[in-house]
Design an enzyme around this catalytic site. Structure first.
Site, short mmCIF file in Angstrom:
data_model
loop_
_atom_site.label_atom_id
_atom_site.label_comp_id
_atom_site.label_asym_id
_atom_site.label_seq_id
_atom_site.Cartn_x
_atom_site.Cartn_y
_atom_site.Cartn_z
N ASN A 211 -23.16 3.37 -24.41
CA ASN A 211 -24.55 2.97 -24.16
C ASN A 211 -24.55 1.60 -23.48
O ASN A 211 -23.50 1.01 -23.25
CB ASN A 211 -25.35 2.97 -25.47
CG ASN A 211 -24.69 2.09 -26.51
OD1 ASN A 211 -24.57 0.88 -26.32
ND2 ASN A 211 -24.24 2.68 -27.60
N ALA A 281 -24.39 -3.76 -33.91
CA ALA A 281 -23.73 -2.90 -32.91
C ALA A 281 -24.61 -1.71 -32.54
O ALA A 281 -25.41 -1.23 -33.35
CB ALA A 281 -22.40 -2.39 -33.48
N ASP A 285 -24.35 7.59 -31.51
CA ASP A 285 -24.71 8.54 -32.56
C ASP A 285 -23.90 9.83 -32.48
O ASP A 285 -23.72 10.52 -33.46
CB ASP A 285 -26.20 8.89 -32.46
CG ASP A 285 -27.07 7.72 -32.93
OD1 ASP A 285 -26.64 7.03 -33.87
OD2 ASP A 285 -28.15 7.49 -32.35
N LYS A 295 -6.84 14.34 -18.11
CA LYS A 295 -8.06 14.18 -17.32
C LYS A 295 -8.66 15.54 -16.94
O LYS A 295 -7.93 16.42 -16.47
CB LYS A 295 -7.72 13.38 -16.04
CG LYS A 295 -8.94 13.03 -15.24
CD LYS A 295 -8.57 12.32 -13.95
CE LYS A 295 -9.79 12.27 -13.06
NZ LYS A 295 -9.46 11.95 -11.68
N ASP A 312 -23.04 7.57 -39.98
CA ASP A 312 -23.95 6.43 -39.88
C ASP A 312 -23.39 5.31 -40.77
O ASP A 312 -23.37 5.42 -42.01
CB ASP A 312 -25.35 6.84 -40.34
CG ASP A 312 -26.37 5.76 -40.00
OD1 ASP A 312 -26.08 4.57 -40.28
OD2 ASP A 312 -27.43 6.10 -39.46
N ILE A 313 -22.92 4.25 -40.13
CA ILE A 313 -22.22 3.18 -40.86
C ILE A 313 -23.20 2.42 -41.76
O ILE A 313 -22.92 2.13 -42.92
CB ILE A 313 -21.55 2.20 -39.88
CG1 ILE A 313 -20.63 2.97 -38.92
CG2 ILE A 313 -20.77 1.12 -40.62
CD1 ILE A 313 -20.14 2.18 -37.73
N PHE A 332 -30.50 -3.00 -37.44
CA PHE A 332 -31.38 -3.08 -36.27
C PHE A 332 -32.05 -1.72 -36.08
O PHE A 332 -31.55 -0.70 -36.56
CB PHE A 332 -30.57 -3.44 -35.02
CG PHE A 332 -30.36 -4.92 -34.85
CD1 PHE A 332 -29.58 -5.63 -35.74
CD2 PHE A 332 -30.97 -5.60 -33.80
CE1 PHE A 332 -29.39 -7.01 -35.60
CE2 PHE A 332 -30.79 -6.98 -33.64
CZ PHE A 332 -30.00 -7.68 -34.54
N LYS A 349 -36.36 3.06 -41.63
CA LYS A 349 -34.90 2.79 -41.66
C LYS A 349 -34.55 1.86 -42.82
O LYS A 349 -33.50 1.99 -43.43
CB LYS A 349 -34.44 2.20 -40.32
CG LYS A 349 -34.22 3.29 -39.28
CD LYS A 349 -33.79 2.78 -37.93
CE LYS A 349 -33.83 3.96 -36.95
NZ LYS A 349 -33.83 3.60 -35.57
N LYS A 353 -31.95 3.60 -45.21
CA LYS A 353 -30.58 3.06 -45.17
C LYS A 353 -30.38 1.94 -46.21
O LYS A 353 -29.39 1.21 -46.14
CB LYS A 353 -30.25 2.57 -43.76
CG LYS A 353 -30.41 3.68 -42.69
CD LYS A 353 -29.71 3.31 -41.40
CE LYS A 353 -30.04 4.31 -40.29
NZ LYS A 353 -29.25 4.10 -39.08
N1 CTP Z 1 -26.09 2.57 -36.92
C1 CTP Z 1 -24.93 2.81 -37.64
N2 CTP Z 1 -24.21 3.93 -37.43
C2 CTP Z 1 -24.62 4.86 -36.54
C3 CTP Z 1 -25.81 4.64 -35.81
C4 CTP Z 1 -26.53 3.48 -36.02
O1 CTP Z 1 -24.55 1.96 -38.44
N3 CTP Z 1 -23.88 5.94 -36.35
C5 CTP Z 1 -26.86 1.36 -37.21
C6 CTP Z 1 -27.05 0.42 -36.03
O2 CTP Z 1 -26.02 -0.53 -35.96
C7 CTP Z 1 -28.37 -0.22 -36.34
C8 CTP Z 1 -29.11 0.85 -37.13
O3 CTP Z 1 -28.13 1.76 -37.58
O4 CTP Z 1 -28.23 -1.34 -37.18
C9 CTP Z 1 -30.18 1.61 -36.39
O5 CTP Z 1 -29.69 2.14 -35.20
P1 CTP Z 1 -30.64 2.93 -34.21
O6 CTP Z 1 -29.82 3.39 -33.03
O7 CTP Z 1 -31.89 2.19 -33.95
O8 CTP Z 1 -31.11 4.17 -35.03
P2 CTP Z 1 -30.38 5.39 -35.65
O9 CTP Z 1 -30.17 5.14 -37.08
O10 CTP Z 1 -29.17 5.74 -34.85
O11 CTP Z 1 -31.49 6.51 -35.55
P3 CTP Z 1 -32.32 7.06 -34.26
O12 CTP Z 1 -31.36 6.95 -33.10
O13 CTP Z 1 -32.66 8.42 -34.64
O14 CTP Z 1 -33.50 6.15 -34.16
#
Ligand code: CTP
Length: 405
Positions: A211, A281, A285, A295, A312-313, A332, A349, A353
């Protein structure tokens, strides 16, 4: 500019006779640009490398270089010693370090170092054999044990033609170390774990899914936590700005690697965990279900890439600390819709979380930019908007809020 005027400080910058003296210009420039008042004190031999006029032009203050200028100038040196909030000597020669350790007072700079009650930070620069010489090392050790701070020289090619440890630390690092000594140390003793940047999920050996994250917000948080006295670890993907050298940096590639490192640092087996985790970070996802070992050629047939969800960390951390609420957990939320949706999503969230604080922002305000606009959403039910400003200023606001949690 992102300095906090309430933290404007008085810095004595001592310069001794080393070829690295010209780098003191950059140290002074950085300090001045952050609103600090800088007074330079130069030894005679320093003036063989750069002129007092150079330093006067950068700092806007007359340089102290002579005992006898203006009659009873020695009183002046004592005044400067008590005026200072910090004394930084960069570069410091072996001779200066030895004389400071022995308590000599033969130059205005040595007098100031002897008389000041402010912290002293020394940045040595010399030939590598002089630096590793047992006498120099004894002097450094002795000064350290008396509370003098050092910023170690770097390894590399030296002006004398040899190569080894002795090159003056990067001016940016000297600036960071100085700021840490003159800032309010409200994070002193706190261990802060920050994640930053994007993760990369490999498709084949040359391609990946990722990203637009630059990691600038995470780096700004790390700099700010370090400035305020924290012990900082950053687990990160590729970054577009640099971390201070004194911050522990753990580089990862994939979300899975970030997951393992974050959990290991936050909850070390048998060890002491951290006090605060900030998940800045942009974790991918999804990842390709399979990574091709070779390749993928365009002559081949590739209709689609099957994706699977990454762990999801933040959620994993939240669930692990749900009962104890330790460490503090900050996440975030990045959205693209309306403000109301962003706040609602941040609240959702926060609950889902198990976080203490969510920093909500819009992708278009944040990605790859120096600035951001955020909403801080915590469990009090209220939210605070921080309107568009430099990410370092946002980092200050986030850490101010963390202290209140
Ligand atoms: N995050 C995480 N692990 C993931 C995805 C996200 O720890 N696999 C954490 C990000 O570091 C951030 C928070 O979750 O602090 C929210 O990330 P965001 O991308 O806004 O949302 P998602 O939880 O991924 O949900 P969505 O994309 O459906 O909004």
């Amino acid at each position: 500019m992102d300095y906090d005027l309430s933290e404007k400080r008085k810095v004595v910058l001592g310069i001794t006779g080393s070829i690295a003296a010209y780098k003191a210009v950059e140290v002074a420039r950085q300090l001045v640009s952050y609103g600090h008042e800088v007074r330079c004190v130069m030894t005679d031999s320093a003036q063989k490398f750069i002129t007092p006029l150079t330093m006067q032009s950068v700092t806007g203050n007359k340089v102290v270089s002579d005992f006898w200028e203006g009659g009873s100038a020695e009183i002046g040196h004592i005044e400067i010693a008590s005026w200072a909030d910090v004394v930084v000597v960069a570069p410091a020669t072996a001779d200066f370090v030895a004389k400071l350790n022995a308590g000599f007072a033969e130059s205005p700079l040595l007098v100031i170092c002897l008389a000041t009650k402010a912290p002293i930070l020394i940045a040595p620069a010399m030939n590598c054999n002089m630096y590793t010489n047992v006498k120099t090392q004894e002097n450094i050790q002795a000064l350290r044990s008396r509370g003098v701070f050092f910023i170690d020289p770097e390894e590399g090619e030296l002006a004398c033609g040899s190569s080894g440890v002795g090159r003056l630390a990067d001016p940016q690092e000297i600036f960071y170390a100085t700021r840490r000594l003159i800032s309010r140390a409200d994070f002193k003793g706190k261990r802060v774990l920050i994640t930053a940047g994007p993760t990369r999920e490999p498709i084949d050996p040359v391609r990946y899914i990722s990203n637009r994250s630059s990691g600038k917000m995470g780096v700004a948080l790390a700099r700010e936590a370090y400035r305020r006295g924290a012990e900082v670890t950053v687990i990160h993907g590729p970054l577009k700005s640099e971390l201070p050298r004194s911050v522990k940096s753990v580089e990862i590639v994939t979300a899975q690697e970030m997951y393992e490192q974050v959990l290991a640092h936050a909850f070390p087996a048998g060890g002491i965990g951290v006090d605060v985790v900030i998940m800045a970070a942009a974790v991918a996802d999804f990842r390709p279900k399979e990574t091709a070992p070779n390749k993928i050629k365009k002559s081949g047939v590739l209709k689609s890439i099957e994706l699977v969800k990454n762990l999801d960390i933040l959620l994993a951390l939240g669930e692990k600390r749900a009962k104890t609420r330790n460490p503090l957990l900050i996440g975030f939320a990045v959205e693209t819709g309306e403000i109301e949706d962003l706040i609602n999503e941040a609240r959702a969230k926060l609950e889902r979380k198990h976080c203490d604080l969510i920093v909500g922002n819009f992708a278009q305000d944040a990605f790859d930019l120096e600035t951001d606009r955020v909403w801080l959403v915590d469990r009090s039910g209220k939210q605070e908007e921080v309107s568009t400003t430099h990410k370092s200023r946002i980092a200050t606001k986030i850490l101010d809020r963390v202290l209140k949690l």
